[in-house]
Design an enzyme around this catalytic site. Structure first.
Site, PDB file in Angstrom:
ATOM      1  N   HIS A  18       0.840  -1.201   0.000  1.00 13.73           N
ATOM      2  CA  HIS A  18       0.000   0.000   0.000  1.00 13.73           C
ATOM      3  C   HIS A  18       0.876   1.252   0.000  1.00 13.73           C
ATOM      4  CE1 HIS A  18      -3.129  -2.572   2.341  1.00 13.73           C
ATOM      5  NE2 HIS A  18      -3.612  -2.424   1.126  1.00 13.73           N
ATOM      6  N   LYS A  42     -15.206  -8.092   4.855  1.00 10.41           N
ATOM      7  CA  LYS A  42     -13.944  -8.337   5.572  1.00 10.41           C
ATOM      8  C   LYS A  42     -14.119  -8.115   7.064  1.00 10.41           C
ATOM      9  CE  LYS A  42     -10.671  -7.297   1.890  1.00 10.41           C
ATOM     10  NZ  LYS A  42      -9.568  -6.443   1.435  1.00 10.41           N
ATOM     11  N   ARG A  91      -2.180  -6.483  -8.173  1.00 16.75           N
ATOM     12  CA  ARG A  91      -1.016  -7.321  -7.862  1.00 16.75           C
ATOM     13  C   ARG A  91      -0.804  -8.409  -8.894  1.00 16.75           C
ATOM     14  NH1 ARG A  91      -3.301  -7.820  -1.907  1.00 16.75           N
ATOM     15  NH2 ARG A  91      -5.115  -7.562  -3.224  1.00 16.75           N
ATOM     16  N   SER A 129      -2.755  -7.496   3.360  1.00 15.84           N
ATOM     17  CA  SER A 129      -2.896  -7.328   4.815  1.00 15.84           C
ATOM     18  C   SER A 129      -3.233  -8.676   5.449  1.00 15.84           C
ATOM     19  CB  SER A 129      -4.012  -6.328   5.134  1.00 15.84           C
ATOM     20  OG  SER A 129      -3.749  -5.085   4.548  1.00 15.84           O
TER      21      SER A 129
HETATM   22  P1  ADP Z   1      -9.943  -3.585  -0.309  1.00 15.56           P
HETATM   23  O1  ADP Z   1     -10.684  -4.105   0.894  1.00 15.56           O
HETATM   24  O2  ADP Z   1     -10.640  -2.447  -0.988  1.00 15.56           O
HETATM   25  O3  ADP Z   1      -9.465  -4.643  -1.272  1.00 15.56           O
HETATM   26  P2  ADP Z   1      -7.203  -3.343   0.598  1.00 15.56           P
HETATM   27  O4  ADP Z   1      -6.777  -2.571   1.798  1.00 15.56           O
HETATM   28  O5  ADP Z   1      -7.045  -4.821   0.648  1.00 15.56           O
HETATM   29  O6  ADP Z   1      -8.672  -2.895   0.351  1.00 15.56           O
HETATM   30  O7  ADP Z   1      -6.452  -2.789  -0.675  1.00 15.56           O
HETATM   31  C1  ADP Z   1      -6.593  -1.456  -1.104  1.00 15.56           C
HETATM   32  C2  ADP Z   1      -6.014  -1.309  -2.489  1.00 15.56           C
HETATM   33  O8  ADP Z   1      -4.617  -1.570  -2.444  1.00 15.56           O
HETATM   34  C3  ADP Z   1      -6.585  -2.276  -3.522  1.00 15.56           C
HETATM   35  O9  ADP Z   1      -6.638  -1.618  -4.767  1.00 15.56           O
HETATM   36  C4  ADP Z   1      -5.568  -3.383  -3.557  1.00 15.56           C
HETATM   37  O10 ADP Z   1      -5.556  -4.062  -4.785  1.00 15.56           O
HETATM   38  C5  ADP Z   1      -4.286  -2.577  -3.370  1.00 15.56           C
HETATM   39  N1  ADP Z   1      -3.202  -3.388  -2.801  1.00 15.56           N
HETATM   40  C6  ADP Z   1      -3.259  -4.221  -1.745  1.00 15.56           C
HETATM   41  N2  ADP Z   1      -2.066  -4.812  -1.517  1.00 15.56           N
HETATM   42  C7  ADP Z   1      -1.237  -4.344  -2.489  1.00 15.56           C
HETATM   43  C8  ADP Z   1       0.125  -4.619  -2.837  1.00 15.56           C
HETATM   44  N3  ADP Z   1       0.857  -5.501  -2.167  1.00 15.56           N
HETATM   45  N4  ADP Z   1       0.655  -3.967  -3.899  1.00 15.56           N
HETATM   46  C9  ADP Z   1      -0.109  -3.098  -4.614  1.00 15.56           C
HETATM   47  N5  ADP Z   1      -1.404  -2.818  -4.355  1.00 15.56           N
HETATM   48  C10 ADP Z   1      -1.962  -3.428  -3.313  1.00 15.56           C
END
Ligand code: ADP
Length: 164
Positions: A18, A42, A91, A129
């Site tokens: 992130h 979630k 990803r 996460s």
């Molecule tokens: P959500 O519940 O909306 O999926 P996340 O917190 O899991 O929220 O992710 C927020 C954004 O960050 C999403 O667009 C997700 O694809 C992106 N994201 C999560 N992990 C990574 C990573 N390791 N590298 C790049 N983008 C990521």
């Protein structure tokens, strides 16, 4: 607001993946608003306020990043903040189908808001996460997943268990 974007997600908690997207977006846009949104599918370990504080701590070195907690539809929150671009991270191909569906739905809801995708750096393409929480709950090393600013607190909380 011209040349600003929102980066919506759950951020439970913020990972290095992130943070990398936030840093890269902050070079493109004058302002990046990290938007903590509820995702009913979630189960979150950290409260919205904890997640906000974590992101703020990790983004201290970036003077054009703000963190906001939002409710309801992301497009509505983006519009209220006067942002017309939403950044999402991709990803792997497995993210693409879901993200495409979300982006298309959002375009149908409000065609003045664009979704832009940024691809993950290869070293973070495995990272989520959930994976970091899983490793930490088994007492594994997550220093390559979680920013150092929140690492100790994150490990402590994972030992204590869920609080939300
Ligand atoms: P959500 O519940 O909306 O999926 P996340 O917190 O899991 O929220 O992710 C927020 C954004 O960050 C999403 O667009 C997700 O694809 C992106 N994201 C999560 N992990 C990574 C990573 N390791 N590298 C790049 N983008 C990521």
């Amino acid at each position: 607001m011209k040349n600003s974007c929102v980066y919506p997600g759950s951020f439970d908690p913020i990972t290095l993946g992130h943070l990398d997207i936030i840093e890269r977006a902050s070079k493109i846009y004058d302002k990046v608003i990290v938007l903590i949104m509820q995702n009913p599918s979630k189960h979150n370990v950290f409260s919205e306020l904890e997640r906000k504080e974590f992101i703020e701590r990790c983004c201290k070195h970036l003077n054009n990043v703000e963190v906001v907690i939002g409710n309801g539809l992301t497009v509505n929150v983006a519009k209220k903040l006067d942002c017309h671009v939403m950044i999402r991270g991709i990803r792997a191909v497995s993210d693409y189908e879901f993200e495409l569906q979300q982006a298309t739905a959002n375009l149908t809801l409000d065609n003045s808001i664009e979704t832009l995708f940024m691809v993950s750096r290869p070293e973070y393409s495995f990272l989520s996460s959930s994976l970091a929480k899983q490793i930490a709950s088994l007492n594994g090393d997550v220093s390559s997943c979680i920013p150092k600013e929140i690492l100790n607190e994150f490990m402590e909380r994972m030992k204590e268990g869920s609080h939300e």
